[in-house]
Structures are given as C-alpha cells and as structure tokens.
Design an enzyme around this catalytic site. Structure first.
Site, mmCIF file in Angstrom:
data_model
loop_
_atom_site.group_PDB
_atom_site.id
_atom_site.type_symbol
_atom_site.label_atom_id
_atom_site.label_comp_id
_atom_site.label_asym_id
_atom_site.label_seq_id
_atom_site.Cartn_x
_atom_site.Cartn_y
_atom_site.Cartn_z
ATOM 1 N N ASP A 1 0.849 -1.191 0.000
ATOM 2 C CA ASP A 1 0.000 0.000 0.000
ATOM 3 C C ASP A 1 0.888 1.245 0.000
ATOM 4 O O ASP A 1 1.879 1.319 0.722
ATOM 5 C CB ASP A 1 -0.920 -0.013 1.227
ATOM 6 C CG ASP A 1 -2.091 0.946 1.079
ATOM 7 O OD1 ASP A 1 -3.233 0.477 0.970
ATOM 8 O OD2 ASP A 1 -1.858 2.176 1.073
ATOM 9 N N ASN B 1 -12.939 -3.530 2.617
ATOM 10 C CA ASN B 1 -13.909 -2.452 2.755
ATOM 11 C C ASN B 1 -14.882 -2.504 1.585
ATOM 12 O O ASN B 1 -14.459 -2.627 0.435
ATOM 13 C CB ASN B 1 -13.189 -1.094 2.774
ATOM 14 C CG ASN B 1 -12.325 -0.922 4.011
ATOM 15 O OD1 ASN B 1 -12.695 -1.356 5.093
ATOM 16 N ND2 ASN B 1 -11.160 -0.295 3.855
ATOM 17 N N GLN C 1 -14.202 2.291 1.669
ATOM 18 C CA GLN C 1 -13.685 1.911 0.355
ATOM 19 C C GLN C 1 -13.461 3.159 -0.505
ATOM 20 O O GLN C 1 -14.372 3.983 -0.666
ATOM 21 C CB GLN C 1 -14.649 0.954 -0.367
ATOM 22 C CG GLN C 1 -14.032 0.418 -1.664
ATOM 23 C CD GLN C 1 -14.899 -0.620 -2.369
ATOM 24 O OE1 GLN C 1 -16.053 -0.848 -2.007
ATOM 25 N NE2 GLN C 1 -14.345 -1.243 -3.399
ATOM 26 N N VAL D 1 -11.155 2.781 -3.443
ATOM 27 C CA VAL D 1 -10.825 2.286 -4.783
ATOM 28 C C VAL D 1 -11.813 1.168 -5.109
ATOM 29 O O VAL D 1 -11.888 0.164 -4.376
ATOM 30 C CB VAL D 1 -9.366 1.762 -4.853
ATOM 31 C CG1 VAL D 1 -9.069 1.247 -6.255
ATOM 32 C CG2 VAL D 1 -8.376 2.856 -4.458
ATOM 33 N N HIS E 1 -10.400 -5.484 -3.232
ATOM 34 C CA HIS E 1 -9.056 -5.726 -2.717
ATOM 35 C C HIS E 1 -9.123 -6.184 -1.268
ATOM 36 O O HIS E 1 -10.004 -5.781 -0.515
ATOM 37 C CB HIS E 1 -8.161 -4.489 -2.841
ATOM 38 C CG HIS E 1 -8.780 -3.225 -2.316
ATOM 39 N ND1 HIS E 1 -9.731 -2.516 -3.018
ATOM 40 C CD2 HIS E 1 -8.601 -2.552 -1.153
ATOM 41 C CE1 HIS E 1 -10.096 -1.447 -2.322
ATOM 42 N NE2 HIS E 1 -9.431 -1.456 -1.174
ATOM 43 N N HIS F 1 -6.979 -6.070 2.137
ATOM 44 C CA HIS F 1 -5.843 -5.488 2.847
ATOM 45 C C HIS F 1 -5.251 -6.564 3.757
ATOM 46 O O HIS F 1 -5.995 -7.280 4.438
ATOM 47 C CB HIS F 1 -6.291 -4.357 3.779
ATOM 48 C CG HIS F 1 -6.856 -3.143 3.107
ATOM 49 N ND1 HIS F 1 -6.132 -1.975 2.967
ATOM 50 C CD2 HIS F 1 -8.077 -2.892 2.581
ATOM 51 C CE1 HIS F 1 -6.897 -1.060 2.374
ATOM 52 N NE2 HIS F 1 -8.085 -1.580 2.131
#
Ligand code: 5GP
Length: 113
Positions: A31, A86, A93, A95, A99, A101
C-alpha cells in the site's frame, strides 16, 4: 466495460507498484500509504468493483485471494495480522476494484473505527 481505477492501471503497468506476488488470478503489492509496518493489498486480475458485485462464479477466486493473503502474511513473518475488505464508501472503500488489505506488524485495536 469495467471502469478504470487506480488498481486497473496498476494491473496494466501504467502506475508502478511495489509488487510482492503475482499469478494469473491476482496481484499483491504494498500500500502506498501504509497503516502499519506491513500493509499489502491483494487484488484480483478480474475487475470486480467490490465484494457486493462478486458472484457465485467468483467463489474460487475469492478463496484464492484469502489463501494468497495468508501465504504472503506468513512470508512477511507476521504471527498475527488483519485482513480487511472495505465495501462501500462509508465503510472506507476508496478504490472500486475489490481488494483485500493485509495489515500487520503492530498491535491492532478492535473494534475498528
Ligand atoms: P480502500 O480504502 O479502498 O479499502 O483501500 C484502498 C487502498 O489503496 C488505500 O489503503 C490506499 O492507500 C491504496 N492506494 C491508493 N492508490 C494507490 C496507489 O496508487 N498505489 C498503491 N500501492 N496503493 C494505493
């Protein structure tokens, strides 16, 4: 056609990333704004905006993302970590390309904010 996101640009190589793992189904990279000593994102190669849009046909892919996350966390030497997905803006969220994390390397409080 799926909307372009910063992650679809990373997948195409248009935006650089610090890659930690890649296979035919996913990519993992660090990240850019880490929230912990280890903060890695695992994203599918397939464009799925969020977990909300995931379908039954994505079942294997979703399992794969979690298993890859676990393998990476172990390789990073983490003995505990948190995986977060998220979903939706008010859950954090930002993006809209699904995904996972991986966050670790420090104590994490619960419940999250
Ligand atoms: P979200 O808030 O959607 O759950 O997580 C998006 C994550 O993507 C954030 O932690 C943010 O720091 C990260 N991010 C956003 N843009 C970039 C980028 O260009 N490169 C990398 N490596 N991470 C990014």
């Amino acid at each position: 056609m799926a909307e372009e996101t910063v992650f679809s640009k990373i997948l195409k190589g248009d935006i650089p990333c610090e890659e930690v793992y890649r296979d035919n189904e996913c990519l993992a990279f660090r990240d850019v704004q880490p929230q912990a000593p280890v903060h890695i994102l695992v994203i599918p190669q397939k464009s799925i905006p969020s977990l909300r849009e995931a379908e039954t046909k994505d079942k294997k892919l979703l399992g794969h993302l979690l298993l890859v996350a676990s393998t990476i966390a172990n390789k990073e030497g983490l003995d505990s970590w948190r995986t977060v997905i998220n979903t939706g803006a008010s859950a954090g969220q930002t993006v809209f390309h699904l995904h996972v994390h991986i966050i670790g390397g420090r104590s994490l409080s619960w419940p999250p904010g």
